[in-house]
Design a protein around this motif. Sequence first.
Motif, PDB file in Angstrom:
ATOM      1  N   LEU A  96       0.832  -1.209   0.000  1.00 17.78           N
ATOM      2  CA  LEU A  96       0.000   0.000   0.000  1.00 17.78           C
ATOM      3  C   LEU A  96       0.863   1.254   0.000  1.00 17.78           C
ATOM      4  CD1 LEU A  96      -2.756  -1.064   2.556  1.00 17.78           C
ATOM      5  CD2 LEU A  96      -2.930  -0.989   0.064  1.00 17.78           C
ATOM      6  N   LEU A 106       2.209   1.861  -3.422  1.00 18.90           N
ATOM      7  CA  LEU A 106       1.145   2.391  -4.278  1.00 18.90           C
ATOM      8  C   LEU A 106       0.995   3.894  -4.082  1.00 18.90           C
ATOM      9  CD1 LEU A 106      -1.857  -0.135  -4.247  1.00 18.90           C
ATOM     10  CD2 LEU A 106      -0.413   0.521  -6.175  1.00 18.90           C
ATOM     11  N   ARG A 107       1.127   4.351  -2.846  1.00 20.97           N
ATOM     12  CA  ARG A 107       1.000   5.781  -2.585  1.00 20.97           C
ATOM     13  C   ARG A 107       2.135   6.567  -3.237  1.00 20.97           C
ATOM     14  NH1 ARG A 107       0.524   4.042   3.193  1.00 20.97           N
ATOM     15  NH2 ARG A 107      -1.607   3.219   3.354  1.00 20.97           N
ATOM     16  N   SER A 151      -4.990   9.522  -8.309  1.00 24.88           N
ATOM     17  CA  SER A 151      -3.685   9.308  -7.669  1.00 24.88           C
ATOM     18  C   SER A 151      -3.454  10.306  -6.536  1.00 24.88           C
ATOM     19  CB  SER A 151      -2.572   9.447  -8.707  1.00 24.88           C
ATOM     20  OG  SER A 151      -2.711   8.475  -9.730  1.00 24.88           O
TER      21      SER A 151
END
Length: 530
Positions: free
Chosen positions: A321, A324-325, A430
Amino acid sequence: MVKIIKKNKNGKKNDNEEKEQKLPPEERIAPEFTKDFDENFNKFKAYLEDSDDAVFRQFTSVVGNIKCGVVYFDGLTSKDWIQRHVIIPLILESGQVELEEQQQITKENAAKIIMERVVSAAEIKEAEDLDKAMLPLMSGETILVIDGYDKVVVIGTRQWVARGVQEPSAEVLVRGPREGFTETARFNTALLRRRVRDPNMVLKNFTVGRRSKTNVVLTYIKGIANPGLIEEIEKRIKEVDIDDLHESGELEQIIEDSHSTVFPQMQNTERPDKAVAALTEGRVVILVDGTPFVLIAPASMYQFFQSPEDFYERWIVGSFLRMLRWLGSIIATFGPSLYIAIVSYHPGMLPTPLALSLAASREGVPFPAFVEAVLMEITFELLREAGARLPRAIGQTIGIVGGLVIGDAAIRAGITSPFMVIIVAATAISSFMIPGYNLAIAFRLMRFPIMVMAAVLGMYGVILAFIIINIHLILLKSFGTDYMAPFPPIQIRDLKDTIVRGPSQWMGRRPEYINPVDIDRKDQDPIKEM
């Protein structure tokens, strides 16, 4: 002495008297208390003469037949509590004072007996002058004035309407505590105390604002936080000189290191568990009365990509995660710029089928890629801001429906290409992935100058912008700590909790770049043993 303004024979005030009356109360009223009850009581009346919510109650106590009076503000105190624990014991009851003792009560010892034997309050203190009495009075305490006593008694009676503890709306988690800070500083300190049952956790109170007198609480754990860091933050808070302080964001802007950057140098949060985690790392937490957002210092770039949920799930999930950030932040910052650079200068970088498809989709679009991108980005920012200001249910609908309708209409009208709509949508999604709103909005702002550099220099402009941003980030400091720590210089032990999150067994040491007094969380450090 409180001076009474007298009129002359014509019914008009003298010039000197008019000037004196126009002065603020703190300049025309002597702050020192005397042993005369009327003089002391009238000081409060003169100071608060225009305040209709100020309550003055004068009576004679059965304890030595001494004149007493209470002063408090309606709405900030508990009237029932004042009546049951202050007024009734003084007027109708003698408390624990025996008859023989009552006969020996004089003006000189009445105040001591009243405080020790009659008033049944959990919190009692004394104020030597008017200046020291006004702040607790304005904060919800009750002032007790006693004849023959050259001080006043401050009784803790605070009670006002406050929002209860609720789940933070800005930091929602799938797994984790549902408690959030409120607008009352004392409630927030209780939430921290409940989670850190360590007597070494220190809470220091400061008063900021010449008019607002806002309570600011500095919190840290003695023996972990660096004393130099604590002294520096205390020094900056004490140097704040403003009329009023309403929100922690105002304090953040005043005490931060650099005022000419879009990047936040202090982290803010509504979550007590996040604040506690920062305290146990050796950071300092600042609470401001009147806001649920607390400040955490010092801050590094990597903190803003961390979510409490990363530590509540397995380390592999948390690392995925977090990566992904980071990917989302890159897309949110450089996505439109890369599109402009490739379409305008470097179409040869794309595979031939993709280049042909992109060219076909742009056929009929009257604007260059830069103008097309700017129009779509500004349109989406308008939709996002409108959705944030509207009520939640309506705002979400406006954001979704508005985006779909405007995007479809723009494509049908030939103003933009489908590829541009996809790029803008991916950029927006995003930007929502970054947990820290203040960092996410910084990336949103940087997007536009990078687009300008891409339109002028192509891919070279994008690369140049990337280099400039990195140089700027490396030069930034947060209370003397490198903003990009632990890069550079690279501190191997601190890499376990940056772009990825290492296993819990590796978290045996606190971050070295904060310089904590006690760096070890555990007796044995698995990384050191490896």
